[in-house]
Design a protein around this motif. Structure first.
Motif, mmCIF file in Angstrom:
data_model
loop_
_atom_site.group_PDB
_atom_site.id
_atom_site.type_symbol
_atom_site.label_atom_id
_atom_site.label_comp_id
_atom_site.label_asym_id
_atom_site.label_seq_id
_atom_site.Cartn_x
_atom_site.Cartn_y
_atom_site.Cartn_z
ATOM 1 N N PRO A 97 51.086 29.926 25.049
ATOM 2 C CA PRO A 97 51.269 31.386 25.038
ATOM 3 C C PRO A 97 50.213 32.088 24.196
ATOM 4 C CG PRO A 97 53.366 30.272 24.654
ATOM 5 C CD PRO A 97 52.306 29.211 24.623
ATOM 6 N N GLY A 98 49.695 33.208 24.709
ATOM 7 C CA GLY A 98 48.748 34.026 23.975
ATOM 8 C C GLY A 98 47.324 33.531 23.977
ATOM 9 N N ARG A 116 45.323 35.926 21.627
ATOM 10 C CA ARG A 116 45.826 37.298 21.617
ATOM 11 C C ARG A 116 44.708 38.327 21.798
ATOM 12 N NH1 ARG A 116 50.702 37.317 17.041
ATOM 13 N NH2 ARG A 116 52.226 36.253 18.353
ATOM 14 N N ARG A 159 49.258 31.752 15.950
ATOM 15 C CA ARG A 159 48.775 32.998 16.538
ATOM 16 C C ARG A 159 48.910 34.160 15.563
ATOM 17 N NH1 ARG A 159 51.855 30.422 20.220
ATOM 18 N NH2 ARG A 159 53.610 31.890 20.197
ATOM 19 N N GLU A 529 54.589 37.898 24.455
ATOM 20 C CA GLU A 529 54.635 36.453 24.710
ATOM 21 C C GLU A 529 56.091 36.058 24.930
ATOM 22 O OE1 GLU A 529 50.921 35.543 21.654
ATOM 23 O OE2 GLU A 529 53.007 35.181 21.050
ATOM 24 N N SER A 545 56.024 29.686 30.022
ATOM 25 C CA SER A 545 55.526 30.723 29.116
ATOM 26 C C SER A 545 54.832 31.807 29.927
ATOM 27 C CB SER A 545 54.558 30.135 28.086
ATOM 28 O OG SER A 545 53.387 29.645 28.717
ATOM 29 N N THR A 547 52.433 35.486 29.231
ATOM 30 C CA THR A 547 51.729 36.366 28.307
ATOM 31 C C THR A 547 51.262 37.609 29.044
ATOM 32 O OG1 THR A 547 50.938 34.490 26.998
ATOM 33 C CG2 THR A 547 49.819 36.595 26.693
#
Length: 660
Positions: A97-98, A116, A159, A529, A545, A547
């Motif tokens: 994720p991210g 991110r 993150r 996320e 997941s 994002t």
């Protein structure tokens, strides 16, 4: 946001809204025993490797139960890495994720990791807790393209800005790669595989204990004919790599131990370029050699019945890069880069009663670089950075942990920089619901190239960011279901951009006819996320997941103001499903969908989204021997993460694993 936000988080975290949760919180009296070892000590690395996803070492620079961590973190433990069968670390990170990946071709080619929406050069990369970013690269980042899974046993992805504990570059986040660590009993792990385009690899690692000495040593080799880096080309650009890893822990007394570690990688990548007479992107016989060294030596001393744990260490990293062009029959060196980083550091961890723990330290880092093109070199670069930091974690009641920290860095060129952070995690119902929130500041020092090359500007300031995230995790069905959602927001300013200079040369362009660097850019990144883990029966697991990422250029006066940042997909989804049959066969699949992005800051050239499907299987033959195989990109998707650079199509591999 103001500097008062960390205090707000510490005093009112129970009301904040949230991130991911995992295990049932332990009682406050367990705080010191559960987070005893430093993130760079052999003890701490071994503890994390054996703990699965329940313990992290990156978030607090100490082995810490994940239910006491307020930041967003993803852990890929040994079992998960083995299950997915990936060869490239970047392929595993793409499913996190991210995180998004850009790569200039197949295995071995330049790859960047964006966390991110931050620049790839704003990601800190660690091997066994040691920073490995390359001081000789223009942006000072780390090239993940040459990094193979090899004997890496664990990956932690943290993150959000993490500069209070990890210093410069930790604006997007931190990726910590932990190699196989020493074990109390003798263990041997080995594997060999082959497949598509004459690809083959072999890796082995042995670990054990003899008296007061814990040891782990490994090595391996990988090669492939690869694909054409130029998407329209016919010539394959192959890659080969060999490397080694080693770790020693020596207990001199019950309270004093010594650690020695090393990591080595040597790779050759065939690349494409811009040959005469047209100087347009095309097949070429060029190749690039990359050699990476990482070494660490440290001592650990526990005082006052273990309530104060001290570590002092020295770390050395070096990256050597050369590019060669044999087009005219004689091999010409077209580029050479040498980046070196030497760091001396002290870290202390102190238990302050039953409910609080402090982490503090100091670091002195010296970076050096040299670069040349066709034998013409840039000025040698050198910079010194001295840092002090401190962090306090408080667990006043079961289920609530609040953490706050501060760091000050003194750079011999631009001066000082102070950063703050605060985070909290709270579970009101023994881990069924967990709320997390964090505020963090990040910075990135100007690189040696940006400061001291022929394009350099000694008046540069560091890049800076402020951000926060909040999330919630809910567990249900006796742990068979876990869902989490996290919203994040970050503003970045003083971002360093190359400035073209036109005559007459005035202001910042004086004596810089070919351009220079300046702190002129601003950016914003925010998004969501979402993660889901489902285990309806013991043999079947599903993880997913999603994002959502929104990025924006906020540079005043920039013609691209308001545009999306380049190569940042707006949506990405990954689903992993695995099933273990009654006779031992394990089968699984990964589906990854990445949305559209733009290749350029002007948002003029669109990169189309893509969907990748992978299948895998593994079958134990004996308790110590298993065979496995996979098919990657099953539907032979054609896609690009950087315009005009190709990506691998459908490919199949098979191998064997041995474990004692």
């Amino acid at each position: 946001m103001t500097r008062s936000i960390p205090v707000f988080l510490l005093s009112g975290i129970a009301l904040a809204t949230p991130v991911a949760a995992q295990e049932v919180p332990a009682a406050p009296s367990d705080l010191s025993a559960a987070s005893a070892a430093s993130a760079q000590s052999t003890e701490g690395l071994s503890e994390a490797a054996d703990a699965g996803a329940d313990v992290v070492v990156t978030a607090n620079r100490a082995a810490t139960p994940i239910d006491r961590v307020g930041q967003a973190v993803t852990v890929l433990d040994t079992a998960e890495i083995t299950r997915r069968q990936s060869v490239l670390v970047a392929d595993l990170l793409r499913q996190t994720p991210g995180v998004s990946i850009t790569r200039n071709g197949g295995p071995g080619t330049l790859a960047g990791v964006n966390i991110r929406g931050a620049d790839a050069d704003q990601t800190v990369a660690l091997i066994d807790g040691i920073k490995i970013n390359d001081p000789s690269s223009p942006g000072g980042g780390f090239d993940f393209g040459t990094l193979l899974v090899g004997n890496i046993a664990r990956i932690e992805v943290l993150r959000g800005a993490q500069s209070v504990l990890w210093g410069s570059q930790a604006i997007g986040g931190v990726v910590n790669l932990i190699t196989r660590q020493p074990t109390d009993d003798l263990r041997v792990n080995a594997r060999a595989e082959g497949g598509w385009h004459d690809t083959g690899q072999g890796y082995a690692n042995v670990s054990g204990k003899m008296g007061p000495v814990l040891a782990s040593f490994g090595g391996g080799y990988y090669r492939t004919d690869g694909i054409s880096a130029y998407d329209g080309g016919a010539e394959r650009d192959g890659y080969r790599n060999y490397g080694a890893n080693g770790s020693l822990g020596i207990a001199l007394t019950p309270t004093l131990s010594v650690d020695v570690r090393g990591f080595y990688s040597n790779g050759r990548t065939h690349i494409d370029g811009f040959p005469a007479p047209n100087y347009t992107f095309a097949d070429t016989p060029e190749f690039a050699d990359t050699e990476q060294w990482t070494g660490y030596a440290g001592a650990n001393l526990a005082l006052f019945d273990g309530r104060l744990r001290n570590r002092i260490g020295y770390a050395h990293t070096q990256t050597n890069r050369e590019n060669y062009d044999p087009t005219d029959g004689t091999t010409v060196e077209t580029f050479r880069g040498r980046g070196r980083n030497d760091r001396v550091e002290y870290q202390g961890i102190v238990d302050l009663g039953r409910i609080a723990q402090g982490t503090f330290g100091a670091e002195r880092e010296v970076s050096r670089s040299t670069t040349s093109s066709y034998g013409f070199g840039s000025p040698r670069g050198r910079a010194r950075l001295f840092s002090v930091y401190g962090q306090l974690a408080v667990t006043p009641i079961a289920g609530l942990t609040a953490t706050g920290g501060v760091r000050h860095d003194d750079h011999n060129v631009f001066g000082g920089e102070t950063t703050f952070s605060g985070s909290g995690v709270y579970s009101p119902n023994d881990g069924a619901t967990t709320i997390r929130a964090s505020y963090s500041e990040g910075f990135k020092t100007p690189t040696l190239y940006q400061l001291q090359s022929e394009y350099g500007n000694l008046a540069l300031n560091p890049e800076r960011s402020k951000g926060w995230d909040a999330g919630i995790t809910q567990r249900a069905l006796d742990g068979a279901l876990e869902a989490s959602a996290t919203w994040f927001h970050r503003n970045s300013r003083d971002l360093i951009t190359f400035i073209s200079c036109d005559t007459p040369l005035t202001g910042i362009c004086v004596d810089r006819p070919f351009g220079t660097y300046d702190n002129v850019a601003r950016a914003r990144a925010q998004g969501l996320e979402f993660a889901l883990a489902l285990k309806p029966v013991e043999a079947f697991t599903v993880s997913a997941s999603y994002t959502y990422l929104e990025t924006k250029n906020r540079s005043a006066g920039d013609p691209n103001q308001g545009n999306r940042l380049a190569r940042r997909p707006d949506h990405s989804v990954t689903v992993n499903a695995d099933y273990r049959w009654t006779f031992g066969l394990e089968t699984g699949a990964t589906l990854t969908s990445v949305g559209n992005s733009f290749n350029d800051a002007g948002n003029l050239r669109r990169l189309q989204g893509y969907v990748l499907a992978d299948l895998r299987a593994a079958l134990p033959i004996t308790d110590n021997l298993s065979v496995y195989g996979r098919v990657e990109n099953v539907f032979n998707e054609r896609y690009q993460t950087v315009a005009d650079y190709g990506q691998p199509g459908r490919a199949a591999y098979a191998g064997v694993r041995i474990r004692y």
